[in-house]
Write an enzyme that holds these catalytic residues in place. Sequence first.
Site, short mmCIF file in Angstrom:
data_model
loop_
_atom_site.label_atom_id
_atom_site.label_comp_id
_atom_site.label_asym_id
_atom_site.label_seq_id
_atom_site.Cartn_x
_atom_site.Cartn_y
_atom_site.Cartn_z
CG HIS A 133 -9.12 19.26 -5.79
ND1 HIS A 133 -9.97 19.58 -4.76
CD2 HIS A 133 -8.19 20.27 -5.80
CE1 HIS A 133 -9.58 20.70 -4.17
NE2 HIS A 133 -8.50 21.15 -4.80
CG ASP A 174 -17.36 18.51 -5.79
OD1 ASP A 174 -17.73 19.67 -6.00
OD2 ASP A 174 -16.17 18.18 -5.68
CG HIS A 211 -13.67 15.77 2.26
ND1 HIS A 211 -12.70 16.30 3.08
CD2 HIS A 211 -13.86 16.65 1.26
CE1 HIS A 211 -12.33 17.45 2.59
NE2 HIS A 211 -13.01 17.70 1.49
N1 ACO Z 1 -16.41 5.51 -3.39
C1 ACO Z 1 -16.07 4.28 -2.97
N2 ACO Z 1 -15.09 4.00 -2.09
C2 ACO Z 1 -14.42 5.06 -1.61
C3 ACO Z 1 -14.71 6.38 -1.99
C4 ACO Z 1 -15.76 6.59 -2.92
N3 ACO Z 1 -16.08 7.80 -3.31
N4 ACO Z 1 -13.88 7.24 -1.35
C5 ACO Z 1 -13.08 6.47 -0.58
N5 ACO Z 1 -13.43 5.17 -0.74
C6 ACO Z 1 -12.84 4.02 -0.03
C7 ACO Z 1 -11.42 3.76 -0.48
O1 ACO Z 1 -11.40 2.85 -1.56
C8 ACO Z 1 -10.81 3.18 0.78
O2 ACO Z 1 -11.29 1.86 0.91
P1 ACO Z 1 -10.32 0.72 1.50
O3 ACO Z 1 -10.04 1.14 2.91
O4 ACO Z 1 -11.11 -0.54 1.38
O5 ACO Z 1 -9.10 0.73 0.63
C9 ACO Z 1 -11.47 3.99 1.89
O6 ACO Z 1 -12.74 4.40 1.34
C10 ACO Z 1 -10.67 5.20 2.34
O7 ACO Z 1 -10.51 6.07 1.22
P2 ACO Z 1 -9.16 6.79 0.82
O8 ACO Z 1 -9.01 6.74 -0.67
O9 ACO Z 1 -8.04 6.33 1.67
O10 ACO Z 1 -9.51 8.27 1.25
P3 ACO Z 1 -8.72 9.57 0.84
O11 ACO Z 1 -8.82 10.48 1.98
O12 ACO Z 1 -7.35 9.27 0.31
O13 ACO Z 1 -9.55 10.11 -0.42
C11 ACO Z 1 -11.13 11.28 -1.71
C12 ACO Z 1 -10.48 11.13 -0.33
C13 ACO Z 1 -10.04 11.50 -2.79
C14 ACO Z 1 -12.03 12.51 -1.71
C15 ACO Z 1 -11.95 10.01 -2.01
O14 ACO Z 1 -12.96 9.82 -1.03
C16 ACO Z 1 -12.57 10.02 -3.39
O15 ACO Z 1 -11.88 9.68 -4.37
N6 ACO Z 1 -13.88 10.43 -3.53
C17 ACO Z 1 -14.51 10.51 -4.81
C18 ACO Z 1 -14.07 11.78 -5.52
C19 ACO Z 1 -14.69 13.02 -4.92
O16 ACO Z 1 -15.88 13.08 -4.66
N7 ACO Z 1 -13.84 14.05 -4.74
C20 ACO Z 1 -14.30 15.34 -4.22
C21 ACO Z 1 -13.66 15.62 -2.91
S1 ACO Z 1 -14.30 17.12 -2.24
C22 ACO Z 1 -13.51 18.32 -3.08
O17 ACO Z 1 -12.45 18.20 -3.63
C23 ACO Z 1 -14.19 19.57 -3.16
#
Ligand code: ACO
Length: 421
Positions: free
Chosen positions: A261, A356, A300
């Site tokens: 987050h 971010d 996201h």
């Molecule tokens: N890098 C690589 N792969 C990713 C990333 C990433 N940053 N984000 C998602 N994926 C992949 C997942 O592994 C998943 O792959 P799969 O289908 O092969 O299993 C797919 O994309 C879908 O992702 P989910 O994890 O299901 O997406 P979710 O909506 O649960 O997660 C989140 C969203 C937590 C923001 C995620 O994208 C992440 O961890 N990003 C990196 C952390 C980040 O930048 N957080 C800031 C968010 S913005 C904020 O809070 C202000």
Amino acid sequence: MTDSLTIRDNRTGEEHEIEIVDGTIRASDLKKVGGLATYDPGFVNTASCRSAVTYIDGDKGVLEYRGYPIEQLAEHSTFLEVSYLLLNGELPTSDQLGQWTHDVTHHTFLHENIKSLMTGFRYDAHPMGMLMSSVSALSTFYPDARDIADPDNRYLQITRMIAKMPTIGAFAYRHSQGKPYVYPNNELSYCANFLSMLFKMSEPAYAADERLVKALEVLFILHADHEQNCSTNAVRSVGSSQVDPYSAVAAGIGALYGPLHGGANEAVLKMLRRIGTTDNIPGFIEGVKAGKEKLMGFGHRVYKNYDPRATIIKKACDDVFAVTGVNPLLKIAQELEKIALEDEYFVSRKLYPNVDFYSGLIYEALQFPPEMFTVLFAIGRTPGWLAQWQELVVDKEQKIARPKQIYTGHRTRDFVPMSQR
Ligand code: ACO
């Protein structure tokens, strides 16, 4: 066509009609379908409240506070004006903004005992831990905050919290630097005063560069609310027990601390530093695709097209770097973004830079250490948390947050004495 859903329960052959309102069905209506409940870890497709604060269309990359597009607010408004908008539903008149600014400005000082509490932390305490504890401690200084049913009282606590957050954040920063804490200067604007409390040394008055003040206003505005995100959900969930707002917001700060987050911008900077040079990007991307790690600052839960805040922040980067000089990590970030946006792995998963990805670069240019990034996010998010908390408090439909579970453990068994285990 009626707005309802007919569910045929194949276990019994019975049909049930369930009303659809605002594109949702009531989870409790499913009870009549043989006691059915929904299973939704992470609330991926569950609305927990009705809210009139923030609208997001993730597919179109739209973000609006009370109906006003984020782009217009970032360009024309100030953080305090946006805070007023979030809390009251309308932009303030000149008189209303004057009163609001006066009220916030005159609550910026902390009780000296809060300062003493903060001096008790270790020299290397994470400022988010200090912020969370200090906000939580405020509830003991303002026990009147428990009277959440009184609108005037709520206004007082909301004003206090928005006013004191930068002071606590700045004290936490000065603590980590071993420098004396700087008291608020009520002659300055919200953001200029924050910069003064952070960076003032022996000069009689600290005058921050106006372009940096403006950049900070924009960053705070971009972070001010984001509907039912993890930390807002924490504030609402804890607030649903009718606890005072300081305790509820402290819970939100805890949620924001996490790397998935608000902690993401700190993680982005660490990642960029680790990558080091653009030559290392392909190898890094391969590691991400192999599932070894995440590309922090990408992806996201809601935005599956682009994050409108990221676009505004990219522009703010240019403005800040014009004053501070370009952050050398910018080149790596830009190249990383370019490669990722063309790569099938990221394209097919709809992974785009989020707010971010670039905010950390600006914060670093403003001379904040990475540990402070999430504190800045928390200061910006405070009016959003409080607007959502206030909405919850007056919402007659809201109940104490208490989800169901699918129990997967043992059932009734006899206690085994120690000698027989
Ligand atoms: N890098 C690589 N792969 C990713 C990333 C990433 N940053 N984000 C998602 N994926 C992949 C997942 O592994 C998943 O792959 P799969 O289908 O092969 O299993 C797919 O994309 C879908 O992702 P989910 O994890 O299901 O997406 P979710 O909506 O649960 O997660 C989140 C969203 C937590 C923001 C995620 O994208 C992440 O961890 N990003 C990196 C952390 C980040 O930048 N957080 C800031 C968010 S913005 C904020 O809070 C202000």
